[in-house]
Design a protein around this motif. Structure first.
Motif, short mmCIF file in Angstrom:
data_model
loop_
_atom_site.label_atom_id
_atom_site.label_comp_id
_atom_site.label_asym_id
_atom_site.label_seq_id
_atom_site.Cartn_x
_atom_site.Cartn_y
_atom_site.Cartn_z
N SER A 237 19.41 -9.15 -2.54
CA SER A 237 19.13 -10.53 -3.90
C SER A 237 17.91 -9.96 -4.54
CB SER A 237 18.87 -11.74 -3.65
OG SER A 237 17.29 -11.87 -2.76
N ARG A 238 16.95 -9.25 -3.80
CA ARG A 238 15.52 -8.26 -4.60
C ARG A 238 16.24 -6.88 -4.25
NH1 ARG A 238 10.39 -10.12 -3.48
NH2 ARG A 238 10.72 -12.35 -3.35
N LYS A 239 16.22 -5.90 -5.35
CA LYS A 239 16.31 -4.31 -5.35
C LYS A 239 14.75 -3.50 -4.77
CE LYS A 239 16.84 -1.24 -9.30
NZ LYS A 239 17.09 -0.44 -10.82
N ALA A 240 14.66 -3.25 -3.99
CA ALA A 240 14.10 -2.82 -3.31
C ALA A 240 14.77 -1.12 -2.83
CB ALA A 240 13.42 -3.66 -2.04
N VAL A 241 14.03 -0.80 -1.35
CA VAL A 241 14.32 0.33 -1.33
C VAL A 241 14.05 0.12 0.28
CG1 VAL A 241 13.53 3.44 -0.94
CG2 VAL A 241 13.82 1.67 -3.29
N TRP B 86 11.16 -0.94 -5.78
CA TRP B 86 11.33 0.54 -6.19
C TRP B 86 11.43 1.30 -7.13
CZ3 TRP B 86 14.95 4.50 -5.23
CH2 TRP B 86 15.66 5.07 -6.41
N GLU B 87 10.03 -0.06 -8.05
CA GLU B 87 9.08 0.24 -9.37
C GLU B 87 7.57 0.41 -9.36
OE1 GLU B 87 10.75 0.03 -12.73
OE2 GLU B 87 12.89 -0.77 -11.43
N GLU B 88 7.70 0.86 -8.00
CA GLU B 88 6.22 1.19 -7.51
C GLU B 88 5.34 2.50 -7.80
OE1 GLU B 88 3.14 -0.21 -5.86
OE2 GLU B 88 3.57 -1.88 -5.54
N GLY B 89 4.35 2.40 -8.83
CA GLY B 89 4.19 4.18 -8.68
C GLY B 89 4.06 4.56 -8.56
N TRP B 90 3.45 5.12 -6.74
CA TRP B 90 3.78 6.05 -6.12
C TRP B 90 4.86 5.99 -5.37
CZ3 TRP B 90 5.68 5.47 -1.14
CH2 TRP B 90 5.50 3.92 -0.84
N PHE B 91 5.78 5.02 -5.46
CA PHE B 91 6.98 5.55 -4.98
C PHE B 91 8.02 6.84 -5.76
CE2 PHE B 91 11.63 4.69 -4.16
CZ PHE B 91 12.02 5.27 -2.80
N GLN C 39 1.07 -1.18 -0.02
CA GLN C 39 -0.21 0.19 0.18
C GLN C 39 0.80 1.33 -0.10
OE1 GLN C 39 0.17 -2.23 2.58
NE2 GLN C 39 0.02 -1.05 4.34
N LYS C 40 0.32 2.24 -0.26
CA LYS C 40 0.87 3.59 -0.91
C LYS C 40 0.93 4.00 0.73
CE LYS C 40 0.73 8.38 -2.32
NZ LYS C 40 -0.37 9.02 -3.30
N ILE C 41 3.03 4.55 0.94
CA ILE C 41 2.36 5.06 2.13
C ILE C 41 2.34 6.72 2.14
CG2 ILE C 41 4.59 6.16 3.76
CD1 ILE C 41 5.57 2.90 3.13
N PRO C 42 2.23 7.79 2.81
CA PRO C 42 1.26 9.19 2.63
C PRO C 42 2.98 9.73 3.18
CG PRO C 42 0.20 8.57 3.98
CD PRO C 42 0.57 7.25 3.92
N ALA C 43 3.50 10.69 1.82
CA ALA C 43 4.48 11.24 1.38
C ALA C 43 5.26 12.35 2.99
CB ALA C 43 4.31 12.12 0.45
N PHE C 44 4.41 12.29 3.94
CA PHE C 44 3.96 13.48 5.12
C PHE C 44 4.28 11.87 6.23
CE2 PHE C 44 -0.28 11.90 5.58
CZ PHE C 44 -0.16 12.08 7.22
#
Length: 96
Positions: free
Chosen positions: A59-63, A77-82, A41-46
């Motif tokens: 092994s997994r590319k992530a943030v 990393w590829e998530e649209g909201w991120f 789920q999207k994490i609110p920017a604030f």
């Protein structure tokens, strides 16, 4: 028996010494993200304090996203909201 006691004492002292020296035996893979650590789920920017890409040896590319209260989550990393969040951060930092 004396040898066993001496060996046990040596191990105990070594454990105490490394603890006081701040030496960590943690795996470098502690900064990696695993399947159960991801949030979809999207994490609110604030709520986001900071983020950091996982190291290349993972092994997994992530943030890894750190929230204001200190909790850390992994995000694809590829998530649209991120990607939108990153673009907002870039535009805000270049305009100031």
């Amino acid at each position: 028996m004396k040898v066993f006691s001496l060996a046990l004492l040596t191990l105990l002292l070594a454990a105490l010494w490394t603890g006081s020296q701040g030496i960590s035996f943690r795996s470098p893979y502690g900064a990696c993200c695993y399947k159960e650590m991801f949030v979809r789920q999207k994490i609110p920017a604030f709520l986001i304090r900071s983020y950091q890409k996982t190291p290349s040896h993972c092994s997994r590319k992530a943030v890894r996203v750190e929230l204001l209260k200190g909790k850390k989550f992994c995000v694809d990393w590829e998530e649209g909201w991120f990607q939108q969040y990153r673009q907002q951060q870039k535009s805000t930092s270049t305009s100031t």
